[in-house]
Design a protein around this motif. Structure first.
Motif, PDB file in Angstrom:
ATOM      1  N   ARG A 211       0.167  -0.754  -9.261  1.00 47.63           N
ATOM      2  CA  ARG A 211       1.230  -0.350  -8.340  1.00 47.63           C
ATOM      3  C   ARG A 211       2.106   0.765  -8.918  1.00 47.63           C
ATOM      4  O   ARG A 211       3.231   0.978  -8.465  1.00 47.63           O
ATOM      5  CB  ARG A 211       2.069  -1.569  -7.974  1.00 47.63           C
ATOM      6  N   MET A 297      -6.850  -1.991  -4.241  1.00 50.22           N
ATOM      7  CA  MET A 297      -5.825  -2.411  -5.191  1.00 50.22           C
ATOM      8  C   MET A 297      -6.227  -3.717  -5.869  1.00 50.22           C
ATOM      9  O   MET A 297      -6.779  -4.605  -5.210  1.00 50.22           O
ATOM     10  CB  MET A 297      -4.514  -2.593  -4.422  1.00 50.22           C
TER      11      MET A 297
ATOM     12  N   SER B  54       8.973   2.565  -3.106  1.00 51.24           N
ATOM     13  CA  SER B  54       7.587   2.160  -2.897  1.00 51.24           C
ATOM     14  C   SER B  54       6.653   2.790  -3.930  1.00 51.24           C
ATOM     15  O   SER B  54       6.986   3.797  -4.553  1.00 51.24           O
ATOM     16  CB  SER B  54       7.168   2.608  -1.502  1.00 51.24           C
ATOM     17  N   CYS B  55       5.481   2.183  -4.101  1.00 51.61           N
ATOM     18  CA  CYS B  55       4.465   2.783  -4.972  1.00 51.61           C
ATOM     19  C   CYS B  55       3.707   3.856  -4.208  1.00 51.61           C
ATOM     20  O   CYS B  55       2.773   4.434  -4.721  1.00 51.61           O
ATOM     21  CB  CYS B  55       3.491   1.724  -5.458  1.00 51.61           C
ATOM     22  N   GLY B  57       1.801   3.210  -1.668  1.00 52.02           N
ATOM     23  CA  GLY B  57       0.706   2.552  -0.955  1.00 52.02           C
ATOM     24  C   GLY B  57       1.093   2.241   0.481  1.00 52.02           C
ATOM     25  O   GLY B  57       0.326   2.462   1.419  1.00 52.02           O
ATOM     26  N   CYS B  58       2.318   1.754   0.663  1.00 53.74           N
ATOM     27  CA  CYS B  58       2.789   1.463   2.022  1.00 53.74           C
ATOM     28  C   CYS B  58       2.834   2.741   2.856  1.00 53.74           C
ATOM     29  O   CYS B  58       2.453   2.746   4.020  1.00 53.74           O
ATOM     30  CB  CYS B  58       4.171   0.808   1.977  1.00 53.74           C
ATOM     31  N   GLY B 120       6.088  -4.239   3.868  1.00 57.37           N
ATOM     32  CA  GLY B 120       5.384  -4.465   2.602  1.00 57.37           C
ATOM     33  C   GLY B 120       6.053  -5.538   1.762  1.00 57.37           C
ATOM     34  O   GLY B 120       7.257  -5.798   1.887  1.00 57.37           O
ATOM     35  N   ASP B 121       5.269  -6.140   0.895  1.00 58.88           N
ATOM     36  CA  ASP B 121       5.767  -7.242   0.058  1.00 58.88           C
ATOM     37  C   ASP B 121       6.993  -6.837  -0.759  1.00 58.88           C
ATOM     38  O   ASP B 121       7.911  -7.631  -0.965  1.00 58.88           O
ATOM     39  CB  ASP B 121       4.664  -7.733  -0.890  1.00 58.88           C
ATOM     40  N   CYS B 122       6.976  -5.598  -1.261  1.00 61.82           N
ATOM     41  CA  CYS B 122       8.116  -5.140  -2.068  1.00 61.82           C
ATOM     42  C   CYS B 122       9.406  -5.210  -1.260  1.00 61.82           C
ATOM     43  O   CYS B 122      10.419  -5.707  -1.735  1.00 61.82           O
ATOM     44  CB  CYS B 122       7.908  -3.701  -2.517  1.00 61.82           C
ATOM     45  N   PHE B 129       8.342  -6.350  -8.505  1.00 54.37           N
ATOM     46  CA  PHE B 129       9.419  -5.627  -9.181  1.00 54.37           C
ATOM     47  C   PHE B 129      10.733  -6.383  -9.169  1.00 54.37           C
ATOM     48  O   PHE B 129      11.720  -5.944  -9.764  1.00 54.37           O
ATOM     49  CB  PHE B 129       9.586  -4.249  -8.544  1.00 54.37           C
ATOM     50  N   GLY B 151       2.532  -7.770   3.243  1.00 55.27           N
ATOM     51  CA  GLY B 151       1.242  -7.153   2.912  1.00 55.27           C
ATOM     52  C   GLY B 151       1.444  -6.195   1.765  1.00 55.27           C
ATOM     53  O   GLY B 151       2.547  -5.704   1.560  1.00 55.27           O
ATOM     54  N   CYS B 152       0.393  -5.949   1.015  1.00 55.96           N
ATOM     55  CA  CYS B 152       0.537  -5.049  -0.130  1.00 55.96           C
ATOM     56  C   CYS B 152      -0.663  -4.125  -0.215  1.00 55.96           C
ATOM     57  O   CYS B 152      -1.566  -4.362  -0.973  1.00 55.96           O
ATOM     58  CB  CYS B 152       0.702  -5.836  -1.420  1.00 55.96           C
ATOM     59  N   PRO B 153      -0.621  -3.029   0.530  1.00 53.93           N
ATOM     60  CA  PRO B 153       0.294  -2.740   1.630  1.00 53.93           C
ATOM     61  C   PRO B 153      -0.168  -3.451   2.898  1.00 53.93           C
ATOM     62  O   PRO B 153      -1.315  -3.872   2.969  1.00 53.93           O
ATOM     63  CB  PRO B 153       0.133  -1.218   1.795  1.00 53.93           C
TER      64      PRO B 153
HETATM   65  S1  SF4 Z   1       4.160  -3.629  -0.985  1.00 53.21           S
HETATM   66 FE1  SF4 Z   1       2.461  -3.070  -2.303  1.00 53.21          FE
HETATM   67  S2  SF4 Z   1       1.730  -1.141  -1.416  1.00 53.21           S
HETATM   68 FE2  SF4 Z   1       3.791  -1.488  -0.618  1.00 53.21          FE
HETATM   69  S3  SF4 Z   1       5.139  -0.429  -2.010  1.00 53.21           S
HETATM   70 FE3  SF4 Z   1       4.989  -2.527  -2.736  1.00 53.21          FE
HETATM   71  S4  SF4 Z   1       3.362  -2.468  -4.258  1.00 53.21           S
HETATM   72 FE4  SF4 Z   1       3.169  -0.631  -3.040  1.00 53.21          FE
END
Ligand code: SF4
Lengths: 513, 173
Positions: A211, A297, B54-55, B57-58, B120-122, B129, B151-153
């Motif tokens: 991530r 992922m 965010s990373c 991915g979302c 997203g899960d974050c 995190f 979801g991730c993402p």
């Molecule tokens: S939920 Fe997953 S894909 Fe979205 S920002 Fe967080 S780590 Fe990245």
């Protein structure tokens, strides 16, 4: 002359070898040795691969580009100070600023001492050092570099931009429409990845590595996994090695397709984005069908891969390759034939060969300006030594060249996927499980260089005897590309910035960590 | 080029049928939207996306909503450049402390009635995190959240289902 002195020649003279660092050597230097190294750097072409801190120590990695020799050097700095490399390697500056913000290490005689990742918002200073400190009571505003001159005006942009894009701040100084200076301020997406990795078993830290930058999740996972495996001396099953490359190439294609379309879209040519984004969707769905996640992922893990290719996977992948081979070339022909597009991309956002070399920039940014480097080939890693592929290199250094490098890379990756898929069945299924258990009985230090779609990722890791990460530094390629974006936009008009930016496609999250 | 356009015109749409609005999302929302707000929104939504750590991915999957396969705009939902044009903030990431202020300012710049979707899960829980020095944690620790899409993402279909739920609920009389 560049590269006259062998890297190891100097390091053997000034440093002592540290045990248990794989696969490349690590040297411990004294302060004198470090100063000698700085001298050596000034006269030789060794490229900086990374620089990272620890409480009371600093590390840097170098490569001699011609021979491919790689080495890590370390300096203990009990006083928390070390002589800066930024005068001889400008790319070191932001890394030194980051090491300062996280570890409190002071780079002496640095070219720029301002904070970088620390925006005075964490509620703590130097959070990863031995002695974190209380925040400054009333921090002043960030000082941007001064600009002087008649008729100049500034355009501040971000951190929240106008599109669906990561946050960062750009400070343009323009004369009319022409940009005379761009200064970046990053760090908004700093999530503290390095700190969170510490104290976690490798398997859990791998989820964080995945991530670091979502678009390069396979590549970052691979770099982390390979660094851990190097540290522990673990051999990964051959099938997993090939599956990893398969995922990495799928990721490369998906990102290049998305970005090629987006660049055209920024030149007001939405048709291309509509077309390439459909192809990208095709790639992601195939990845999903084959590996159970659209971005793949958490599929590359230390010790191997998390999922094996299903029975119908090979067929799906070959179908995908066939379809892209049919549908992509006509789009390339359209890109090549549209004067309105060429008008925006040719000669725009120029970066010189000298600059990409000085900064050690990799990926399409380096290769579009003549820097012929690709970690898959040098230092190289399996299974690429058994696969046939070319590394496209151009010399024009403009947006157009970066687009073309990506187009050619898509073609190469399609061929790589085909080669991998057709040769994969030769590896026996039953005997060869997709992953091995990590034997955590020994610790060690490991490092890996992996080619992501945007360039070379360096990951350095230290594990204790329990297999727990005590320090990990993943260095995204963006570190060495962001500074060049500042150079690329100079002399162009403000409206060309989105094109330049997209053609670089640096990661904010990967850089900010 | 012309050939391409002609083929696209004659080969029929590439869009897929929409997923049903997500049920849990509907239930979550039903209580939150008052009549006046529903009347205001009608059947269209303007969304401003904010990456709060965010990373990316979302973001990639949110981008996918705009591709011709999902074609978000056919539902009257579109992404806008300014929070001043937005009804909804779609927030990703575990709210990096360095982004907290910018997120708050963007929310303040969004005219009411407005909704906030954690994507997203974050954004929903802080994800991996949570608990670090650099992140606040879930978006709801900073601002009131109306809808959560985990979801991730989250897959584009999950995003679509969530946003349609928002639209359905807001349009319901
Ligand atoms: S939920 Fe997953 S894909 Fe979205 S920002 Fe967080 S780590 Fe990245």
């Amino acid at each position: 002359m560049y590269g006259e002195e062998p890297l190891f020649g100097l390091l053997n003279r000034i440093g002592t070898l540290v045990e248990g660092h794989r696969p490349w050597p690590r040297y411990r230097l004294g302060r004198d040795g470090w100063l000698r190294l700085i001298e050596g750097l000034a006269g030789n072409g060794w490229s900086l691969l990374g620089l990272w801190g620890e409480p009371k120590a600093v590390h840097a990695a170098f490569r001699e580009d011609f021979s491919g020799d790689v080495a890590v050097v370390s300096l203990d700095c009990p006083q928390g100070r070390f002589p800066s490399l930024s005068a001889v390697r400008p790319a070191a500056n932001r890394l030194e600023r980051a090491a300062h913000d996280l570890y409190g290490l002071v780079a002496e005689r640095t070219t720029d001492p301002r904070s970088w990742l620390d925006h005075d918002a964490w509620g703590v200073r130097r959070p990863l050092s031995d002695q974190p400190a209380a925040p400054v009571p009333n921090p002043g505003p960030y000082t941007f570099l001064p600009v002087e001159g008649e008729g100049l005006h500034q355009i501040p942009v971000g951190p929240v931009h106008a599109g669906i894009i990561e946050p960062g701040h750009f400070r343009f100084t323009a004369n009319g429409e022409t940009v005379v200076r761009l200064e970046e301020r990053l760090g908004y997406v700093h999530r503290g990845v390095e700190g969170l990795m510490q104290g976690k078993p490798a398997a859990q830290a791998a989820r964080l590595a995945a991530r670091i930058s979502g678009d390069a999740t396979v590549a970052h996972s691979l770099a982390f996994a390979r660094a851990v495996e190097a540290a522990l001396g673990v051999e990964v099953p051959a099938r997993a090695v090939w599956l990893r490359a398969l995922m990495a190439e799928l990721e490369r294609i998906a990102n290049h397709l998305g970005d090629i379309g987006a660049i055209c879209n920024d030149a007001a040519f939405a048709f291309m984005l509509a077309q390439t984004s459909q192809l990208r969707e095709r790639v992601l769905r195939t990845a999903d069908a084959c590996f159970g996640h659209r971005l793949m992922m958490d599929r590359v893990i230390p010790g191997g891969v998390a999922t094996d290719l299903p029975e119908r996977g090979a067929g799906l992948l070959l179908e995908l390759v066939a379809e892209l081979r049919k549908r992509f070339p006509p789009l390339v022909a359209i890109y090549d034939g549209k004067a309105s597009l060429q008008d925006r991309t040719v000669t725009t956002g120029f970066v010189s060969a000298e600059l990409v070399t000085r900064f050690g920039a990799g990926g399409h940014v380096g290769r579009a300006s003549g820097r012929d480097q690709d970690a898959r080939r040098s230092p190289g890693y399996a299974p690429y030594d058994e696969l046939a592929f070319e590394v496209p290199v151009l010399t024009e250094g403009d947006v157009n060249a970066r687009v073309w490098v990506r187009i050619r890379e898509v073609e190469q990756s399609l061929s790589l996927i085909e080669q991998i898929v057709t040769r994969l069945p030769a590896i026996s299924r039953g005997l060869d499980h997709p992953s091995v258990a990590l034997d955590s009985g020994r610790g060690g230090e490991g490092m890996a260089l992996v080619e992501s779609f945007r360039g070379e990722i360096l990951t350095w890791v230290r594990l204790d005897g329990e297999g727990v990460v005590t320090r990990c530094h993943p260095r995204d390629p963006s570190w060495f590309q962001w500074p060049l974006l500042e150079a690329a936009i100079g002399g162009n008009i403000v409206a060309d910035f989105p094109l330049c930016n997209k053609s670089f496609s640096c990661s904010y999250a990967g850089h900010d960590l | 080029m012309l050939k391409h356009i002609l083929t696209s015109l004659t080969s029929g749409p590439v869009t897929e049928t929409a997923p049903a609005p997500a049920d849990p999302a509907l239930a979550e929302l039903a209580g939150k939207l008052d009549k006046a707000a529903r009347a205001r929104l009608g059947r269209s939504l303007s969304i401003r996306e904010v990456d709060a750590g965010s990373c990316n991915g979302c973001e990639l999957e949110i981008h996918a909503l705009n591709n011709p396969v999902y074609d978000l705009e056919r539902f009257g939902i579109r992404f806008v450049a300014s929070p001043r044009h937005a009804d909804v903030l779609l927030v990703t990431g575990p709210v990096a402390r360095n982004m907290r202020e910018a997120l708050l300012r963007t929310w303040d710049a969004t005219p009411g009635p407005k909704w906030l979707v954690a994507c997203g899960d974050c954004a929903v829980s802080g994800g991996l995190f949570a608990g670090g020095y650099a992140c606040v944690g879930p978006v709801e620790a900073v601002l009131p959240v109306d809808l959560r899409i985990p979801g991730c993402p989250p897959r584009p279909t999950d995003l679509l289902a969530g946003l349609l739920a928002l639209l359905e609920t807001s349009a319901a009389r």
